[in-house]
Design an enzyme around this catalytic site. Structure first.
Site, PDB file in Angstrom:
ATOM      1  N   ASP A 185       0.851  -1.189   0.000  1.00  0.00           N
ATOM      2  CA  ASP A 185       0.000   0.000   0.000  1.00  0.00           C
ATOM      3  C   ASP A 185       0.891   1.245   0.000  1.00  0.00           C
ATOM      4  OD1 ASP A 185      -3.123   0.594   1.645  1.00  0.00           O
ATOM      5  OD2 ASP A 185      -1.850   2.064   0.665  1.00  0.00           O
ATOM      6  N   GLU A 220      -2.745   0.180  -4.238  1.00  0.00           N
ATOM      7  CA  GLU A 220      -2.547  -1.019  -3.426  1.00  0.00           C
ATOM      8  C   GLU A 220      -2.731  -2.284  -4.241  1.00  0.00           C
ATOM      9  OE1 GLU A 220      -5.634  -2.019  -0.555  1.00  0.00           O
ATOM     10  OE2 GLU A 220      -6.653  -0.187  -1.131  1.00  0.00           O
TER      11      GLU A 220
END
Length: 360
Positions: free
Chosen positions: A13, A111
DNA sequence: TCTGGGGTCCTAGGACCC
DNA sequence: TCTGGGGTCCTAGGACCC
């Protein structure tokens, strides 16, 4: 040790992704409170897409109205959303992750899951961070898990620029006393309904009878929440190309729409735009849905399955126009949306689908 | 304090059929 | 006059995610 290698799920992420991309091309903004959202005008109706960490220190976060953000940080730098720039950076990040040799499942601009068999997932996580930093100058955090749910939740404990491992072994130690809303897929509504049954924490959710949850949430979501409380979830990382079920266009009007003529005109325009997105993929439209937000904040959905699937713009616009007649003309309309669906909502085998939300 | 725009998936309940 | 049970399809709406 012969070989301790086993399958792992990593969740990568990017840190303050959108703000970080903006700072890369404007280095003089480094360290400043940067807030990206809407057209970059904090007097307009729009919300924050991403705030830099410097801005978050003042309590600004994603989803917050720009007007509120401006009140909290009057001298923040406000920038408009530049989707193509973020897509380009995102593509670079994902390509870099694919080069690591695992399976990459993209979840959004910033992500992805990375599935790999290794005896040292932390080392792989560090390699991912270094590779992304070298290729894009962007920092990321990595969650390591024995399934997707745990990997995804783990990332939050690693932020910023860190790595955290969450597995069956430390699940209850880390999550047990936290509120249910800390779980991926439990929002404010579901957490309130759970609280109505005396379930406030992850421990309590894990201990709750599954029949109770099925009674409250239905056969699929009840079972899903029950497993979520124990950190159980799918572990297969799937790199199959993502195919959209449909496309929609929506607009929040700076001034509420007040006449039927304005409404019909807006619906026709949005329908044509939504149609373009589906036409580009060459797939037919099965269903058209209208979304109306009456002032101040009440949302209505009006939809219809088409008599026959169509590839014609006029059919989609006509269907949307017909639905528009069901909008209440006596109320102030602040948002309209038109969605063209290319797959029926119940398309596919439900048993094959996992109710993990949040796919881009 | 005032709430985007892009998505996904699930459930309740009505209509309809046998 | 009182009133099945089961199934499918469809729409509306809810909830969540980034």
């Amino acid at each position: 040790m012969g070989n301790g290698a086993r399958p792992w799920v990593l969740h990568v992420d990017l840190d303050e992704f959108i703000a970080a991309v903006e700072v890369l091309r404007r280095p003089e903004l480094a360290g400043l409170p940067v807030i990206v959202g809407g057209r970059g005008d904090p007097t307009e109706r729009a919300v924050v897409s991403t705030a830099s960490y410097a801005a978050r220190e003042f309590g600004v976060g994603s989803g917050m109205p720009l007007k509120v953000a401006a009140r909290k940080v009057p001298d923040a730098v406000f920038l408009p959303v530049d989707a193509p720039a973020y897509e380009e950076a995102s593509d670079q990040v994902m390509a870099t992750l694919r080069d690591l040799g695992g399976v990459v499942e993209v979840l959004g601009w910033d992500e992805a899951f990375l599935g790999a068999t290794t005896d040292d997932p932390e080392a792989l996580a560090r390699r991912a961070q270094a590779a992304v930093l070298e290729a894009t100058a962007l920092h990321c955090s990595v969650g390591i898990g024995d399934n997707k749910v745990r990997a995804k939740i783990a990332t939050g404990f690693g932020k910023p620029r860190g790595i955290f491992r969450l597995t069956a072994e430390n699940w209850f130690e880390v999550m047990g006393e936290r509120p249910t809303v800390a779980l991926w897929g439990v929002g404010s509504r579901v957490s309130k309904r759970l609280a109505g049954h005396g379930i406030e924490t992850v421990n309590q959710l894990a201990a709750a009878p599954q029949e109770l949850l099925v009674g409250e949430f239905g056969p699929r979501m009840g079972v899903w929440y029950s497993e979520l409380g124990r950190g159980i979830g799918p572990a297969v990382v799937d790199d199959a190309p993502w195919i959209a079920r449909g496309h929609s266009r929506e607009t929040t009007y700076q001034q509420n729409l007040t006449t039927p003529e304005e409404v019909v005109e807006a619906v026709r325009e949005l329908a044509a735009q939504a149609f373009e997105d589906t036409a580009r993929e060459g797939r037919p439209v099965f269903r058209v849905t209208l979304k109306v937000r009456y002032a101040p904040f009440e949302t209505k959905a009006i939809g219809r399955k088409l008599a026959a699937p169509t590839r014609a713009r006029d059919d989609v616009v006509a269907a949307a126009t017909e639905l528009a007649a069901r909008i209440d003309p006596d109320r102030e309309i602040r948002l309209l949306g038109v969605r063209a669906e290319m797959v029926m909502p119940d398309g596919g085998d439900p048993a094959e689908r996992t109710p993990v939300r949040g796919r881009l």
